[in-house]
Scaffold this active site. Structure first.
Site, PDB file in Angstrom:
ATOM      1  N   TYR A  39      16.900 -23.048 -11.654  1.00 60.84           N
ATOM      2  CA  TYR A  39      16.408 -23.303 -10.296  1.00 60.84           C
ATOM      3  C   TYR A  39      17.244 -24.371  -9.590  1.00 60.84           C
ATOM      4  CZ  TYR A  39      13.811 -27.619 -11.537  1.00 60.84           C
ATOM      5  OH  TYR A  39      13.464 -28.879 -11.928  1.00 60.84           O
ATOM      6  N   HIS A  40      17.255 -24.304  -8.286  1.00 60.17           N
ATOM      7  CA  HIS A  40      18.068 -25.212  -7.467  1.00 60.17           C
ATOM      8  C   HIS A  40      17.517 -25.229  -6.054  1.00 60.17           C
ATOM      9  CE1 HIS A  40      19.726 -21.145  -7.408  1.00 60.17           C
ATOM     10  NE2 HIS A  40      20.108 -21.375  -6.165  1.00 60.17           N
ATOM     11  N   LEU A  41      17.859 -26.279  -5.358  1.00 59.43           N
ATOM     12  CA  LEU A  41      17.338 -26.489  -4.011  1.00 59.43           C
ATOM     13  C   LEU A  41      18.511 -26.493  -3.032  1.00 59.43           C
ATOM     14  CD1 LEU A  41      14.637 -29.105  -3.183  1.00 59.43           C
ATOM     15  CD2 LEU A  41      16.790 -29.151  -1.923  1.00 59.43           C
TER      16      LEU A  41
END
Ligand SMILES: [Zn+2]
Length: 166
Positions: free
Chosen positions: A121-123
């Protein structure tokens, strides 16, 4: 709803991912000795910040935990804290360097939701300017050419270096 038109993303969207991405790009960025190779402007024990190789706008950053996790609820407290702390720092640095009029900051989970890398996951942090979705539209064979990524790296990396040991 206005849509950002980003023709330079087309090769990325149409390339076979299994061939182009032998390893998770975030895990590669977590390990590499040469941070510029992976466009990683900041890294500590818990999280990293890297430039998006196919940016929606100049200064499009991604913040990711060092641990390879697909879901927020599998993530450690240290990762979660680092993620939002670095997002705040990145927003401040982008404001100082690029003076945007606004930001899109958000996360996609799963291919169906638009995640390019679904298992780490990443933003995304995307600076926005008044009228950017207008002038980026293809008109009379003109198009916005995004800033060279090396230039972006050189503008942002010194600012992140200042917080590297804090
Ligand atoms: Zn990973």
């Amino acid at each position: 709803m206005e849509v950002l038109f980003t023709p330079w993303r087309y090769p990325y969207l149409t390339s076979p991912k299994s061939e182009k991405l032998p390893e998770c790009i975030f895990c590669a960025a977590a390990k590499t000795k040469n941070r510029r190779d992976t466009l990683t402007v900041f890294r500590n024990d818990d999280a990293l910040v890297m430039l998006n190789r196919y940016p929606y706008t100049n200064g499009h950053l991604m913040v990711a935990p060092i641990e390879h996790e697909a879901r927020l609820y599998d993530s450690s407290d240290a990762s979660l804290r680092a993620l939002i702390r670095l997002t705040a720092e990145a927003q401040r640095i982008l404001s100082d360097v690029y003076h945007p009029d606004g930001f899109n900051i958000g996360m996609n989970f799963g291919q169906v939701a638009g995640a390019g890398v679904a298992d780490h996951y990443h933003l995304h942090i995307v600076p926005r300017w008044n009228g950017d979705s207008n002038f980026m539209t293809v008109t009379a064979r003109t198009r916005l050419v995004p800033e060279d990524l090396d230039v972006t790296f050189d503008k942002l990396e010194p600012h992140f270096k200042k917080i590297m040991n804090e």
